[in-house]
Scaffold this motif. Structure first.
Motif, PDB file in Angstrom:
ATOM      1  N   LEU A  27      -1.506 -11.180   0.305  1.00 25.40           N
ATOM      2  CA  LEU A  27      -1.494 -11.024   1.765  1.00 25.40           C
ATOM      3  C   LEU A  27      -0.136 -10.570   2.294  1.00 25.40           C
ATOM      4  CD1 LEU A  27      -3.702 -13.965   3.042  1.00 25.40           C
ATOM      5  CD2 LEU A  27      -4.327 -11.794   1.987  1.00 25.40           C
ATOM      6  N   ALA A  28       0.824 -10.345   1.411  1.00 23.20           N
ATOM      7  CA  ALA A  28       2.099  -9.778   1.867  1.00 23.20           C
ATOM      8  C   ALA A  28       1.895  -8.393   2.452  1.00 23.20           C
ATOM      9  CB  ALA A  28       3.093  -9.725   0.699  1.00 23.20           C
ATOM     10  N   GLU A  29       0.890  -7.663   1.971  1.00 19.29           N
ATOM     11  CA  GLU A  29       0.662  -6.316   2.487  1.00 19.29           C
ATOM     12  C   GLU A  29       0.255  -6.314   3.957  1.00 19.29           C
ATOM     13  OE1 GLU A  29      -0.663  -2.544   3.611  1.00 19.29           O
ATOM     14  OE2 GLU A  29      -1.996  -4.287   3.543  1.00 19.29           O
ATOM     15  N   PRO A  30      -0.785  -7.049   4.372  1.00 21.52           N
ATOM     16  CA  PRO A  30      -1.098  -7.053   5.805  1.00 21.52           C
ATOM     17  C   PRO A  30       0.002  -7.681   6.657  1.00 21.52           C
ATOM     18  CG  PRO A  30      -2.485  -8.631   4.629  1.00 21.52           C
ATOM     19  CD  PRO A  30      -1.807  -7.791   3.592  1.00 21.52           C
ATOM     20  N   LEU A  31       0.667  -8.720   6.133  1.00 21.26           N
ATOM     21  CA  LEU A  31       1.759  -9.319   6.896  1.00 21.26           C
ATOM     22  C   LEU A  31       2.878  -8.310   7.091  1.00 21.26           C
ATOM     23  CD1 LEU A  31       3.136 -11.666   8.309  1.00 21.26           C
ATOM     24  CD2 LEU A  31       3.874 -12.514   6.064  1.00 21.26           C
ATOM     25  N   ALA A  32       3.153  -7.478   6.098  1.00 26.34           N
ATOM     26  CA  ALA A  32       4.178  -6.448   6.230  1.00 26.34           C
ATOM     27  C   ALA A  32       3.841  -5.493   7.373  1.00 26.34           C
ATOM     28  CB  ALA A  32       4.322  -5.675   4.917  1.00 26.34           C
ATOM     29  N   GLY A  56       2.523   3.441  18.867  1.00 31.76           N
ATOM     30  CA  GLY A  56       1.601   3.028  17.820  1.00 31.76           C
ATOM     31  C   GLY A  56       2.385   2.673  16.577  1.00 31.76           C
ATOM     32  N   SER A  57       1.753   1.973  15.666  1.00 32.02           N
ATOM     33  CA  SER A  57       2.371   1.704  14.363  1.00 32.02           C
ATOM     34  C   SER A  57       1.262   1.556  13.347  1.00 32.02           C
ATOM     35  CB  SER A  57       3.244   0.443  14.399  1.00 32.02           C
ATOM     36  OG  SER A  57       2.458  -0.714  14.599  1.00 32.02           O
ATOM     37  N   HIS A  58       1.551   1.932  12.120  1.00 32.05           N
ATOM     38  CA  HIS A  58       0.578   1.757  11.047  1.00 32.05           C
ATOM     39  C   HIS A  58       1.328   1.583   9.729  1.00 32.05           C
ATOM     40  CE1 HIS A  58       0.893   5.646   8.834  1.00 32.05           C
ATOM     41  NE2 HIS A  58       1.430   6.033   9.968  1.00 32.05           N
ATOM     42  N   GLY A  59       0.718   0.813   8.852  1.00 26.53           N
ATOM     43  CA  GLY A  59       1.328   0.608   7.549  1.00 26.53           C
ATOM     44  C   GLY A  59       2.652  -0.126   7.634  1.00 26.53           C
ATOM     45  N   SER A  60       3.443   0.044   6.585  1.00 25.46           N
ATOM     46  CA  SER A  60       4.728  -0.644   6.514  1.00 25.46           C
ATOM     47  C   SER A  60       5.606   0.063   5.508  1.00 25.46           C
ATOM     48  CB  SER A  60       4.533  -2.109   6.099  1.00 25.46           C
ATOM     49  OG  SER A  60       3.996  -2.184   4.780  1.00 25.46           O
ATOM     50  N   ALA A  81       0.801  -1.222   0.000  1.00 27.27           N
ATOM     51  CA  ALA A  81       0.000   0.000   0.000  1.00 27.27           C
ATOM     52  C   ALA A  81       0.833   1.271   0.000  1.00 27.27           C
ATOM     53  CB  ALA A  81      -0.940   0.000   1.205  1.00 27.27           C
ATOM     54  N   ASP A  82       1.759   1.383   0.947  1.00 33.44           N
ATOM     55  CA  ASP A  82       2.413   2.659   1.224  1.00 33.44           C
ATOM     56  C   ASP A  82       3.487   2.992   0.195  1.00 33.44           C
ATOM     57  OD1 ASP A  82       1.209   3.398   3.957  1.00 33.44           O
ATOM     58  OD2 ASP A  82       1.867   1.335   4.265  1.00 33.44           O
ATOM     59  N   VAL A  83       3.492   4.249  -0.247  1.00 30.22           N
ATOM     60  CA  VAL A  83       4.455   4.717  -1.235  1.00 30.22           C
ATOM     61  C   VAL A  83       5.197   5.926  -0.658  1.00 30.22           C
ATOM     62  CG1 VAL A  83       4.822   5.552  -3.579  1.00 30.22           C
ATOM     63  CG2 VAL A  83       2.932   3.957  -3.101  1.00 30.22           C
ATOM     64  N   PRO A  84       6.437   5.763  -0.202  1.00 30.30           N
ATOM     65  CA  PRO A  84       7.200   6.905   0.320  1.00 30.30           C
ATOM     66  C   PRO A  84       7.386   7.980  -0.753  1.00 30.30           C
ATOM     67  CG  PRO A  84       8.250   4.817   0.900  1.00 30.30           C
ATOM     68  CD  PRO A  84       7.181   4.500  -0.101  1.00 30.30           C
ATOM     69  N   CYS A  85       7.327   9.241  -0.337  1.00 35.18           N
ATOM     70  CA  CYS A  85       7.531  10.314  -1.326  1.00 35.18           C
ATOM     71  C   CYS A  85       8.982  10.359  -1.787  1.00 35.18           C
ATOM     72  CB  CYS A  85       7.110  11.663  -0.736  1.00 35.18           C
ATOM     73  SG  CYS A  85       8.296  12.415   0.423  1.00 35.18           S
ATOM     74  N   GLY A  86       9.904   9.863  -0.951  1.00 35.90           N
ATOM     75  CA  GLY A  86      11.307   9.796  -1.309  1.00 35.90           C
ATOM     76  C   GLY A  86      12.074  11.084  -1.116  1.00 35.90           C
ATOM     77  N   GLU A  87      11.400  12.159  -0.694  1.00 36.17           N
ATOM     78  CA  GLU A  87      12.052  13.461  -0.617  1.00 36.17           C
ATOM     79  C   GLU A  87      12.103  14.048   0.794  1.00 36.17           C
ATOM     80  OE1 GLU A  87      10.172  16.055  -3.393  1.00 36.17           O
ATOM     81  OE2 GLU A  87      10.798  14.892  -5.152  1.00 36.17           O
ATOM     82  N   CYS A  88      11.135  13.732   1.635  1.00 35.72           N
ATOM     83  CA  CYS A  88      11.086  14.352   2.959  1.00 35.72           C
ATOM     84  C   CYS A  88      12.090  13.694   3.905  1.00 35.72           C
ATOM     85  CB  CYS A  88       9.674  14.266   3.541  1.00 35.72           C
ATOM     86  SG  CYS A  88       9.172  12.605   4.068  1.00 35.72           S
ATOM     87  N   TYR A  89      12.263  14.300   5.067  1.00 35.40           N
ATOM     88  CA  TYR A  89      13.193  13.783   6.083  1.00 35.40           C
ATOM     89  C   TYR A  89      12.875  12.331   6.419  1.00 35.40           C
ATOM     90  CZ  TYR A  89      15.091  12.899  10.735  1.00 35.40           C
ATOM     91  OH  TYR A  89      15.713  12.331  11.818  1.00 35.40           O
ATOM     92  N   TRP A  90      11.588  12.028   6.638  1.00 33.19           N
ATOM     93  CA  TRP A  90      11.187  10.696   7.090  1.00 33.19           C
ATOM     94  C   TRP A  90      11.468   9.649   6.016  1.00 33.19           C
ATOM     95  CZ3 TRP A  90      10.530  10.830  12.054  1.00 33.19           C
ATOM     96  CH2 TRP A  90      10.099  12.017  12.651  1.00 33.19           C
ATOM     97  N   CYS A  91      11.116   9.952   4.782  1.00 36.37           N
ATOM     98  CA  CYS A  91      11.336   8.990   3.695  1.00 36.37           C
ATOM     99  C   CYS A  91      12.814   8.780   3.412  1.00 36.37           C
ATOM    100  CB  CYS A  91      10.606   9.444   2.433  1.00 36.37           C
ATOM    101  SG  CYS A  91       8.809   9.380   2.565  1.00 36.37           S
ATOM    102  N   GLN A  92      13.588   9.849   3.467  1.00 35.90           N
ATOM    103  CA  GLN A  92      15.015   9.717   3.201  1.00 35.90           C
ATOM    104  C   GLN A  92      15.763   9.023   4.329  1.00 35.90           C
ATOM    105  OE1 GLN A  92      16.818  13.400   1.910  1.00 35.90           O
ATOM    106  NE2 GLN A  92      15.745  13.351  -0.050  1.00 35.90           N
ATOM    107  N   ASN A  93      15.134   8.917   5.497  1.00 34.45           N
ATOM    108  CA  ASN A  93      15.763   8.242   6.621  1.00 34.45           C
ATOM    109  C   ASN A  93      15.066   6.930   6.978  1.00 34.45           C
ATOM    110  OD1 ASN A  93      18.024  10.058   8.000  1.00 34.45           O
ATOM    111  ND2 ASN A  93      16.443  11.429   7.182  1.00 34.45           N
ATOM    112  N   GLY A  94      14.384   6.357   5.995  1.00 37.58           N
ATOM    113  CA  GLY A  94      13.828   5.011   6.165  1.00 37.58           C
ATOM    114  C   GLY A  94      12.610   4.920   7.050  1.00 37.58           C
ATOM    115  N   MET A  95      11.877   6.019   7.219  1.00 41.40           N
ATOM    116  CA  MET A  95      10.696   6.021   8.076  1.00 41.40           C
ATOM    117  C   MET A  95       9.502   6.586   7.311  1.00 41.40           C
ATOM    118  SD  MET A  95      12.479   7.259  11.656  1.00 41.40           S
ATOM    119  CE  MET A  95      13.477   8.551  10.866  1.00 41.40           C
ATOM    120  N   GLY A  96       9.285   6.041   6.127  1.00 40.92           N
ATOM    121  CA  GLY A  96       8.281   6.585   5.224  1.00 40.92           C
ATOM    122  C   GLY A  96       6.861   6.540   5.742  1.00 40.92           C
TER     123      GLY A  96
END
Length: 345
Positions: free
Chosen positions: A147-152, A290-294, A85-100
């Motif tokens: 089902l790789a998405e929910p398992l992720a 908390g955690s959400h997505g992957s 599901a999740d698509v990191p933008c690749g440009e912000c601080y979080w995405c560039q540091n592996g926390m998309g």
């Protein structure tokens, strides 16, 4: 092509929509499987700020590449792929540091980008470069790979909760992801796994996944029973894998000193605010998170885990429907009659 188009709240319509045109860097996939997630049900009933109608939802996807745009090297027609599901933008601080998952834009398939309840899905250039699009191992079917998405998401949550060897793992909510946490938690080192569930039927279903103890959440002696099977200590990691304020409050009663509570399941719009005794956190020195997505790496790990049989994806699939019967598919998913409901467009 035919697609299930969400035109508004509770307005899901199967109809003909324009075919996709593949541009540079894009990948067109023939959707073979798209499983229904609880968040799809919430979007249908309550909407979501990231979903603008009309939209094609659905984000637990597997299919076959039929066309690639200019410049695409990683995929070719005929490749079997699973899509997260999740698509990191690749440009912000979080995405560039592996926390998309903390990205402010928070792009996702089936939210801002059209999803998988359709005959085809077009993966835009950003998704191809940054998203969770991975080749399916030969041993997995399309239904299983979806089902790789929910398992992720389960892997991300357990990883963030620092589940370790010898820990007691408590899972409140025995839905599909809760059951995945049983299997995944065992391989991550949990030696005592406790499952707590509101309904008896779903609790019975969860017993096939091999936890050590199963309790009904309505049991008036629940806390005493948990303390008994944890030698009076409580639970190291409590995963609240359901959308329940009561469960979130219960988790803090069950966690042990220096334990971790993960509010994994988001609450639907209109849920009451939880009320907690903050002294439980203060004196237990426990951690609440908390955690959400992957992340894309979690999605790749999920496929590897399923390929090795560590999580047996086929056990979770209890219902299948064609796209033309998507309304019935949603009804079954919402009724909790089984575990995962898969739509095969």
């Amino acid at each position: 092509m035919r697609a299930a188009l969400l035109r508004g709240i509770d307005q899901l319509v199967v109809e003909e929509v324009p075919d996709y045109q593949v541009a540079e860097g894009e990948v067109l996939v023939r959707v073979r499987s798209c499983a229904i997630c609880g968040s799809d049900i919430r979007i249908m009933h309550y909407g979501n700020p990231r979903v603008h109608f009309p939209q094609i939802v659905g984000h637990e996807i597997a299919g076959e590449v039929v066309e690639v745009g200019e410049g695409v090297k990683k995929f070719k027609p005929g490749d079997r792929v699973a899509i997260g599901a999740d698509v990191p933008c690749g440009e912000c601080y979080w995405c560039q540091n592996g926390m998309g998952t903390n990205c402010a834009i928070n792009y996702a398939i089936g939210y801002q980008f059209p999803g998988g309840f359709a005959e085809y899905i077009l993966l835009n250039k950003l998704t191809v470069i940054q998203g969770a699009v991975h080749h399916i191992p030969d041993s997995l079917s399309f239904d299983e790979a979806a089902l790789a998405e929910p398992l992720a998401c389960a892997i991300n949550g357990l990883e963030m909760s620092s589940l370790g060897v010898g820990d007691t793992l408590g899972i409140i909510g025995a839905g599909p992801i809760g059951c995945m946490m049983i299997e995944m938690g065992r391989y991550m080192g949990a030696t005592n796994i406790i499952v707590i569930q509101r309904s008896l039927s779903r609790l019975e279903t969860a017993k096939q996944f091999g936890a050590d103890h199963y309790f009904l959440s309505g049991d008036e002696h629940l806390i005493d029973k948990v303390m008994e099977v944890t030698h009076g200590e409580g639970i190291d990691v409590v995963m609240v894998a359901c959308a329940s304020p009561d469960a979130q409050e219960l988790a803090l009663e069950l966690v042990r000193h220096r334990g971790r509570v993960n509010f994994f399941g988001g609450l639907p719009k209109g849920s009451r605010k939880i009320s907690i005794d903050s002294n439980l956190i203060h004196y237990k020195e426990c951690m609440l998170l908390g955690s959400h997505g992957s992340l894309p790496r979690h999605h790749h790990k999920a496929l590897q885990v399923m390929e090795k049989g560590m999580v047996k994806a086929s056990q979770y699939i209890t219902h299948r429907f064609p796209l033309s019967e998507i309304h019935k598919a949603f009804e079954v998913a919402e009724s909790h009659q089984g575990l995962k409901v898969v739509v095969n467009p």
